[in-house]
Write a protein that holds these residues in place. Structure first.
Motif, mmCIF file in Angstrom:
data_model
loop_
_atom_site.group_PDB
_atom_site.id
_atom_site.type_symbol
_atom_site.label_atom_id
_atom_site.label_comp_id
_atom_site.label_asym_id
_atom_site.label_seq_id
_atom_site.Cartn_x
_atom_site.Cartn_y
_atom_site.Cartn_z
ATOM 1 N N ARG A 164 1.536 -4.487 26.747
ATOM 2 C CA ARG A 164 1.982 -3.660 25.630
ATOM 3 C C ARG A 164 2.260 -2.234 26.122
ATOM 4 O O ARG A 164 3.294 -1.648 25.806
ATOM 5 C CB ARG A 164 0.868 -3.661 24.580
ATOM 6 C CG ARG A 164 1.033 -2.659 23.489
ATOM 7 C CD ARG A 164 -0.075 -2.811 22.475
ATOM 8 N NE ARG A 164 0.344 -3.717 21.414
ATOM 9 C CZ ARG A 164 -0.435 -4.078 20.408
ATOM 10 N NH1 ARG A 164 -1.690 -3.644 20.341
ATOM 11 N NH2 ARG A 164 0.016 -4.872 19.473
ATOM 12 N N ALA A 165 1.339 -1.697 26.938
ATOM 13 C CA ALA A 165 1.546 -0.342 27.473
ATOM 14 C C ALA A 165 2.767 -0.327 28.395
ATOM 15 O O ALA A 165 3.561 0.619 28.378
ATOM 16 C CB ALA A 165 0.302 0.125 28.223
ATOM 17 N N SER A 166 2.932 -1.385 29.187
ATOM 18 C CA SER A 166 4.098 -1.450 30.077
ATOM 19 C C SER A 166 5.380 -1.431 29.262
ATOM 20 O O SER A 166 6.362 -0.794 29.648
ATOM 21 C CB SER A 166 4.064 -2.726 30.914
ATOM 22 O OG SER A 166 3.048 -2.638 31.871
ATOM 23 N N SER A 167 5.347 -2.138 28.150
ATOM 24 C CA SER A 167 6.554 -2.212 27.338
ATOM 25 C C SER A 167 6.891 -0.846 26.735
ATOM 26 O O SER A 167 8.046 -0.434 26.698
ATOM 27 C CB SER A 167 6.351 -3.302 26.282
ATOM 28 O OG SER A 167 6.986 -2.972 25.097
ATOM 29 N N VAL A 168 5.879 -0.114 26.277
ATOM 30 C CA VAL A 168 6.120 1.242 25.761
ATOM 31 C C VAL A 168 6.757 2.098 26.852
ATOM 32 O O VAL A 168 7.722 2.833 26.616
ATOM 33 C CB VAL A 168 4.794 1.889 25.288
ATOM 34 C CG1 VAL A 168 4.989 3.375 25.000
ATOM 35 C CG2 VAL A 168 4.232 1.164 24.082
ATOM 36 N N LEU A 169 6.239 1.972 28.064
ATOM 37 C CA LEU A 169 6.747 2.833 29.145
ATOM 38 C C LEU A 169 8.149 2.423 29.588
ATOM 39 O O LEU A 169 8.886 3.238 30.136
ATOM 40 C CB LEU A 169 5.776 2.817 30.332
ATOM 41 C CG LEU A 169 4.437 3.490 30.035
ATOM 42 C CD1 LEU A 169 3.441 3.253 31.158
ATOM 43 C CD2 LEU A 169 4.627 4.995 29.812
ATOM 44 N N GLU A 218 10.030 8.640 30.920
ATOM 45 C CA GLU A 218 9.792 10.001 31.419
ATOM 46 C C GLU A 218 8.902 10.814 30.489
ATOM 47 O O GLU A 218 9.204 10.939 29.312
ATOM 48 C CB GLU A 218 11.121 10.762 31.539
ATOM 49 C CG GLU A 218 12.117 10.207 32.533
ATOM 50 C CD GLU A 218 11.679 10.421 33.976
ATOM 51 O OE1 GLU A 218 10.902 11.371 34.248
ATOM 52 O OE2 GLU A 218 12.129 9.636 34.825
ATOM 53 N N ALA A 219 7.849 11.392 31.020
ATOM 54 C CA ALA A 219 7.056 12.317 30.220
ATOM 55 C C ALA A 219 7.497 13.731 30.569
ATOM 56 O O ALA A 219 7.523 14.094 31.736
ATOM 57 C CB ALA A 219 5.579 12.144 30.523
ATOM 58 N N GLN A 245 5.308 13.635 22.086
ATOM 59 C CA GLN A 245 5.759 12.415 22.750
ATOM 60 C C GLN A 245 5.405 12.437 24.244
ATOM 61 O O GLN A 245 4.909 11.457 24.791
ATOM 62 C CB GLN A 245 7.275 12.212 22.586
ATOM 63 C CG GLN A 245 7.679 10.869 23.165
ATOM 64 C CD GLN A 245 9.182 10.644 23.185
ATOM 65 O OE1 GLN A 245 9.940 11.506 23.621
ATOM 66 N NE2 GLN A 245 9.605 9.488 22.709
ATOM 67 N N SER A 246 5.651 13.583 24.861
ATOM 68 C CA SER A 246 5.344 13.685 26.293
ATOM 69 C C SER A 246 3.887 13.376 26.562
ATOM 70 O O SER A 246 3.537 12.656 27.492
ATOM 71 C CB SER A 246 5.644 15.100 26.797
ATOM 72 O OG SER A 246 7.008 15.342 26.685
ATOM 73 N N PHE A 247 3.043 13.946 25.717
ATOM 74 C CA PHE A 247 1.611 13.729 25.893
ATOM 75 C C PHE A 247 1.278 12.242 25.765
ATOM 76 O O PHE A 247 0.542 11.677 26.569
ATOM 77 C CB PHE A 247 0.842 14.533 24.837
ATOM 78 C CG PHE A 247 -0.638 14.429 24.990
ATOM 79 C CD1 PHE A 247 -1.327 15.286 25.834
ATOM 80 C CD2 PHE A 247 -1.352 13.455 24.292
ATOM 81 C CE1 PHE A 247 -2.704 15.169 25.983
ATOM 82 C CE2 PHE A 247 -2.726 13.331 24.441
ATOM 83 C CZ PHE A 247 -3.408 14.199 25.289
ATOM 84 N N ARG A 248 1.846 11.603 24.767
ATOM 85 C CA ARG A 248 1.530 10.186 24.531
ATOM 86 C C ARG A 248 2.082 9.290 25.635
ATOM 87 O O ARG A 248 1.473 8.274 25.977
ATOM 88 C CB ARG A 248 2.057 9.756 23.166
ATOM 89 C CG ARG A 248 1.220 10.405 22.068
ATOM 90 C CD ARG A 248 1.697 10.077 20.681
ATOM 91 N NE ARG A 248 0.860 10.795 19.727
ATOM 92 C CZ ARG A 248 1.123 10.887 18.442
ATOM 93 N NH1 ARG A 248 2.202 10.300 17.941
ATOM 94 N NH2 ARG A 248 0.307 11.552 17.649
ATOM 95 N N ILE A 249 3.226 9.670 26.166
ATOM 96 C CA ILE A 249 3.762 8.888 27.288
ATOM 97 C C ILE A 249 2.811 9.009 28.481
ATOM 98 O O ILE A 249 2.442 8.015 29.114
ATOM 99 C CB ILE A 249 5.184 9.378 27.682
ATOM 100 C CG1 ILE A 249 6.170 9.071 26.552
ATOM 101 C CG2 ILE A 249 5.640 8.723 28.973
ATOM 102 C CD1 ILE A 249 7.558 9.667 26.764
#
Ligand code: ARG
Length: 559
Positions: free
Chosen positions: A453-458, A463-464, A530-534
């Motif tokens: 799931r985390a891989s899919s978000v990334l 890019e953060a 968003q950057s932080f969450r990425i």
């Protein structure tokens, strides 16, 4: 958060004047309820020195302390002083989560031999071997991660009187063709038949003893047969090891030490440790409340402890280990305690580098596992079923997945590995097909799914950017705190020889991630948020992926 604690320890130490900073550091606790603070300092110990009740000390400290910048406030509660870390600190903490230099170098220059799996050849790999195989492999990964040089040793049970029986049985009832066709199961079949017939025909036992004797003395025909049994068995085990992704650095089994044993027996004799006991040679251990260690049988043949002593000496010489670890079922604890003692009595100071890591017994349906009664489950059957189940679930839920088979293998194997490493190792377990093949709740597939799931978000947000000034929410802070425990947990797993520390940690970490995932959208967020969450998602993925690998499970990028 190590840096924050260190800074606080200094402040507390100088304010009280009766405790050193390093002692203060050790006293810090984590409040069970995160809304009550991030770090707690218990004042109970100080009470003796300051002659005041802990609650008063906590109150006074709260008023006097010059708090470091990262601390927002300090509140006294029931004899504790609870510190609250400023949320902005976590943005900075997130950036340093990836630094594991200290732990990765902690074992530098040290060597560990890890003796695990070690099946007895000519027998199929069954449930009883899961513990040693999975725990041993996880320990190997953990030690390596911490910078140790590891020699993974598969001490095959490839010597002993049973080979006399097998050779006789083979000559009477089997052939290369039959073994070629059916593999190790054919060897089990003839071995069982031999034991059965020998119950009524004593001459068979004599023939087996003679055959083993001839084998020990180098009879070429028998050697050839024995080599064949070993090769066939190893070939089968390798398939299982390949599936599990397990590699060994040495397959020197018991047979490798046959020519190294006379010297050990001689040394024991010279050191005055051998005693005759009803014709056998033993080392008396009554002073240590243990039965004698058996070194030579009446007929002069060597025994399991003798071989282990010879092997340990050889390994010390060959590898110069700082630790030699043996992972076996707790049923062998006495054996290890006995021969460790014998090594000590021989005057070797490295006796204290020998470590036995026992695990609980596995039963099935409440009964002991035994091939004789048919109460047995073979590991390759278990793995095959787990993979099949994973495959059918993927077919149903995501039929277009690329690398479908690979993923099914990763998940099926993951379920079995997780199940073996979930409980504290010493716990006895009754095997259940349901829980070994369960993919819901606390299971390997759940962890792998969360990782994917985390891989899919990334993949969607690779890019953060800059996240300066962002103030994280409670779920984000909880996840960062959880991630920051990684080094401590790995070290704890190593020191306690306990992979379940990592299994449990990974479960909690995945729980914290899922909580964050549901409350804090990433793809739909913008700017610093968003950057932080990425960045946080990437940190989670890295940590969870590392944990999976340490346990011997595969990272699954897409499920
Ligand atoms: N072959 C043994 C068994 O299956 C385990 C060997 C453990 N290692 C050792 N060095 N004794 O029970």
């Amino acid at each position: 958060m190590k840096d924050v604690k260190q800074e606080l320890a200094q402040v507390v130490a100088s304010a009280t004047g009766v405790i050193a900073a390093e002692d203060a550091l050790r006293l810090f606790e984590t409040p069970p309820d995160p809304t009550k603070g991030d770090i707690a300092f218990p004042c109970f110990r100080l009470s003796k020195f300051l002659r005041k009740p802990p609650a008063v000390i906590a109150q006074e400290l709260a008023e006097q302390l010059e708090l470091p910048d990262v601390i927002e406030k300090a509140e006294p509660v029931n004899g504790y002083l609870n510190f609250f870390i400023r949320p902005s600190y976590y943005a900075q903490a997130l950036a340093s989560l990836g630094d594991h230099t200290a732990i990765r170098e902690s074992g530098k220059g040290k060597t560990a031999c890890i003796d695990f799996s070690s099946p007895n050849i000519a027998k199929k790999f069954h449930l009883g071997h899961i513990g040693t195989t999975m725990i041993g492999n996880a320990l190997r990964n953990i030690f390596e991660y911490c910078g140790w040089k590891v020699i993974a040793i598969n001490y095959l049970g490839d010597w002993g009187t049973s080979f006399g029986k097998l050779i006789c049985a083979y000559k009477m009832w089997s052939s290369r063709e039959a073994i070629e066709k059916n593999g190790v199961i054919e060897l089990e079949r003839i071995y069982a038949r031999f034991n059965k017939e020998a119950q009524t025909d004593e001459s068979l036992n004599q023939a087996a003893r003679d055959a083993f004797c001839a084998l020990e003395q180098g009879n070429e025909e028998y050697r050839e047969i024995w080599r064949y049994f070993r090769e066939i068995s190893l070939k089968e085990y390798m398939k299982t090891y390949d599936l599990l992704g397990i590699k060994f650095d040495s397959y020197n089994g018991e047979s490798f030490y046959t020519d190294k044993m006379p010297a050990v027996v001689e040394e024991l004799r010279e050191k005055g440790l051998l005693k005759l006991d009803d014709g056998a040679s033993v080392v008396d251990l009554s002073a240590y409340n243990m039965p004698p260690a058996l070194i030579l049988k009446r007929d002069g043949s060597t025994l399991y402890p003798t071989r282990d002593i010879a092997a340990a000496k050889w390994r010390k010489q060959e590898y110069g280990f700082d630790k030699c670890i043996y992972v076996t079922s707790a049923g062998q604890s006495l054996h290890f305690a006995q021969w460790f003692k014998v090594v000590e009595l021989m005057g070797y100071d490295w006796a204290n580098e020998l470590v036995h890591v026992p695990y609980g017994t596995m039963s099935f349906g409440g009964e002991k596992l035994a091939s004789r009664t048919g109460n047995i489950i073979y590991l390759d059957d278990l793995l095959a079923q787990a993979i099949e189940k994973a495959e059918s679930i993927i077919d149903e839920k995501n039929a277009d997945l690329k690398d479908k088979h690979e993923t099914a293998v990763a998940i099926g194997v993951g379920a079995v590995v997780f199940n073996a490493l979930f409980n504290a190792r010493i716990k006895d377990v009754d095997f259940s097909w349901d829980s070994a093949l369960s993919f819901e709740g606390n299971t390997g597939p759940y962890l792998q799914y969360t990782y994917a799931r985390a891989s899919s978000v990334l993949r969607k947000c690779p890019e953060a950017g800059d996240c300066a000034g962002y103030s994280p929410n409670a779920d984000e802070i909880a996840l960062i705190k959880q991630l920051s425990l990684f080094d401590t947990k790995v070290l704890q797993a190593l020191e306690q020889y306990e992979p379940s520390v990592i299994t449990r940690y990974l479960l909690d970490t995945c729980g914290a991630y899922n909580q964050f995932y549901h409350s804090s959208p990433v793809v739909r967020a913008e700017g610093a948020e968003q950057s932080f969450r990425i960045a946080l998602t990437a940190a989670f993925r890295e940590t969870a992926g590392k944990c999976l690998e340490l346990l011997g499970m595969r990272r699954t990028e897409e499920i």
